[in-house]
Design a protein around this motif. Structure first.
Motif, PDB file in Angstrom:
ATOM      1  N   TRP A  54       0.895  -1.173   0.000  1.00  0.00           N
ATOM      2  CA  TRP A  54       0.000   0.000   0.000  1.00  0.00           C
ATOM      3  C   TRP A  54       0.925   1.213   0.000  1.00  0.00           C
ATOM      4  CZ3 TRP A  54      -2.343   4.369   0.018  1.00  0.00           C
ATOM      5  CH2 TRP A  54      -3.746   4.498   0.057  1.00  0.00           C
ATOM      6  N   GLU A  55       1.238   1.698  -1.207  1.00  0.00           N
ATOM      7  CA  GLU A  55       2.227   2.767  -1.378  1.00  0.00           C
ATOM      8  C   GLU A  55       1.564   4.128  -1.281  1.00  0.00           C
ATOM      9  OE1 GLU A  55       4.582   5.637  -3.910  1.00  0.00           O
ATOM     10  OE2 GLU A  55       2.480   5.084  -3.848  1.00  0.00           O
TER      11      GLU A  55
ATOM     12  N   ASN B 275       6.180   6.096  -0.053  1.00  0.00           N
ATOM     13  CA  ASN B 275       6.438   5.346   1.177  1.00  0.00           C
ATOM     14  C   ASN B 275       5.585   4.078   1.221  1.00  0.00           C
ATOM     15  OD1 ASN B 275       8.124   7.454   2.546  1.00  0.00           O
ATOM     16  ND2 ASN B 275       6.237   8.616   2.290  1.00  0.00           N
ATOM     17  N   GLU B 276       6.093   3.064   1.902  1.00  0.00           N
ATOM     18  CA  GLU B 276       5.339   1.834   2.109  1.00  0.00           C
ATOM     19  C   GLU B 276       4.629   1.906   3.449  1.00  0.00           C
ATOM     20  OE1 GLU B 276       3.322  -0.650   1.555  1.00  0.00           O
ATOM     21  OE2 GLU B 276       4.831  -1.517   0.219  1.00  0.00           O
ATOM     22  N   THR B 277       3.325   1.748   3.427  1.00  0.00           N
ATOM     23  CA  THR B 277       2.562   1.775   4.678  1.00  0.00           C
ATOM     24  C   THR B 277       2.317   0.364   5.221  1.00  0.00           C
ATOM     25  OG1 THR B 277       0.389   1.594   3.614  1.00  0.00           O
ATOM     26  CG2 THR B 277       1.330   3.810   3.829  1.00  0.00           C
TER      27      THR B 277
ATOM     28  N   CYS C  84      -0.150  -1.288   4.767  1.00  0.00           N
ATOM     29  CA  CYS C  84      -1.547  -1.329   5.179  1.00  0.00           C
ATOM     30  C   CYS C  84      -2.243  -2.475   4.444  1.00  0.00           C
ATOM     31  CB  CYS C  84      -2.213   0.007   4.852  1.00  0.00           C
ATOM     32  SG  CYS C  84      -3.916   0.129   5.399  1.00  0.00           S
TER      33      CYS C  84
END
Length: 485
Positions: free
Chosen positions: A139-140, A144-146, A148
């Protein structure tokens, strides 16, 4: 139409973006240009409907499908990298806001029909994330990578593009990224080779995570097969069958399995707990059906077509569809225990097609189309989730839906608009016609493709991309012999 997020690199780039968007500032001309740009995009699907409210809902939905993913790179190609450094997108537009747990189901498949150049850019954006972080995005958000949500759902999007022959990206790099991401020991995935499943006492939401990853694994296998990688294909097709590990014959549901092989207990298929259960934003009723990569295998687990159809029918008739004081608030849009307001169920109504009861698919689609989507401030029955809720509506009202996007088939539902003309390439169109479609006329009597009767419940991606005309004859009574040949 290019949506820029807030500038991430510099004030100079922000000003350049502004200058490129608004050359020779003139309010009236700028407003007209924006209107023209949206008109061009929204005209990629032209519908005919005798209901003006329904037109409003359709085009509002189509607009919603174009808000995300959003353009991240500036006009000079620069964007902020994952470590805060300046990166450059050379030869493509870098996109962001990939809500993939939601959008792999219908939004990205819709793009493969109407936005092929952007599909190419989105896949390359995912490769950039892989280059910078060593993994494909989950989930970008703004570089950034979350992490999620669950699963590896960049994979179906990339697989679709490869299997549908979209884009000019490197297929070998794509497969490398898919395989590395799938084999990475994240969130319990390293336990597959050791135990064959994710134990519920070690991994929260283990059932949901495993079912989602199995879908991704099937997509890796399908790409491996296309690229001639037979060993990889065999390995990932086997892993895609891991859903069978969670099926409990006694209760007839997918359940959490402990390290010692015992089932999680106590068990109530309607029970939901937002944190600390075996399911993600759902319960066992909703997750039983999340096997789009092998519906036939799920039918077999449930004892055959009749028992499968009966259980599926019961899903929509459960009196108390969700239980638990800490049940996920994301479970909304209920019909029995079916929750249209959350994404894991979006393919479920179409599963009646596989079990000889397509008329139930048609009935339920019409109910959802007319009750869960309205021209009101509330509008939809759940979180839009970056366009997925609306993408379901676009497909459904045109009469077909991608149950398993990478399978290159679209299952028939119940068209609500009388005509939909999709621009599949510049100057090339695919047309759906259902002149008798109405709220009451929800049942398909007959389907023809280019004048030839179809005795199957789906149309292929290639048939859509070839252009031509799909015709539905609709009526107020179910045709219970449809697709039984």
């Amino acid at each position: 139409m290019r949506h820029h997020l807030k500038p991430t690199v510099s004030i100079e780039n922000a000003l350049a973006n502004l200058d490129s968007s608004l050359p020779g500032w003139d309010f009236e001309a700028t407003a007209q240009a924006a209107s023209d740009a949206w008109e061009k995009e929204l005209s990629k699907i032209k519908i005919q409907s005798n209901d003006s409210v329904q037109k409003t809902i359709f085009y509002t939905s189509l607009y919603h499908t174009m808000v995300a993913p959003a353009l991240f790179s500036d006009t000079n190609g620069e964007f902020k990298g994952t470590k805060g450094d300046v990166q450059n997108a050379s030869g493509y537009n870098r996109y962001t806001v990939f809500s993939l747990w939601d959008t792999y189901r219908a939004l990205h498949p819709l793009f493969t029909l109407t936005q092929q150049p952007r599909v190419n850019d989105m896949v390359k954006s995912m490769f950039d994330h892989y280059r910078q972080t060593g993994l494909l995005p989950v989930w970008e958000l703004e570089g950034n990578e979350t992490f999620c949500m669950v699963g590896n759902h960049s994979i179906p999007v990339i697989a679709e593009a490869i299997l549908k022959d979209i884009g000019d990206f490197d297929h070998e790099l794509a497969f490398e990224a898919m395989k590395v991401t799938s084999m990475h020991d994240r969130d319990g995935m390293g336990l597959y080779d050791k135990l064959g499943y994710m134990p519920a006492d070690k991994i929260q939401q283990s059932v949901a995570k495993s079912l989602e990853v199995a879908i991704d694994d099937w997509c890796v296998a399908a790409v491996a097969q296309k690229l001639g990688k037979t060993e990889d294909a065999a390995y990932f097709f086997k892993r895609a069958e891991s859903f069978k590990q969670y099926f409990d014959k006694e209760t007839g549901f997918m359940r959490g399995k402990l390290s010692n092989g015992a089932w999680t207990s106590p068990f109530d298929p309607a029970f939901s707990k937002h944190e600390g259960s075996d399911y993600t934003e759902g319960n066992a009723w909703q997750y039983l059906w999340l096997v789009p990569q092998n519906v036939e295998g799920l039918i077999e687990l449930l004892g055959g077509k009749e028992p499968f159809a009966e259980k599926l029918d019961h899903l929509f008739k459960v009196e108390e569809g969700v239980k638990g004081e800490e049940a996920s608030s994301d479970i909304s849009g209920l019909i029995g225990a079916y929750a249209h307001g959350n994404e894991p169920g979006h393919h479920t109504t179409f599963l009646f097609n596989y079990a000889g009861r397509p008329y139930r698919t048609q009935e339920l689609n019409r109910q959802i189309q007319t009750e869960m989507y309205t021209a009101t401030p509330e509008g939809i029955c759940g979180n839009e989730d970056c366009g997925q809720m609306s993408a379901w509506y676009i497909f459904s009202t045109m009469g077909f839906y991608p149950v398993n996007p990478a399978e290159l088939k679209y299952q028939f539902g119940s068209p609500l608009v009388q005509e939909a003309k999709i621009e599949i390439a510049q100057g090339k169109f695919f047309t759906m016609k259902a002149p008798l479609a109405s709220v009451a006329n929800k049942y398909i009597q007959e389907v023809k493709l280019n004048g030839q009767k179809l005795d199957r419940s789906f149309i292929t991606h290639q048939e859509i991309m070839d252009g031509g005309t799909l015709e539905f004859t609709m009526g107020a009574e179910p045709n219970k012999k449809l697709f039984l040949q």
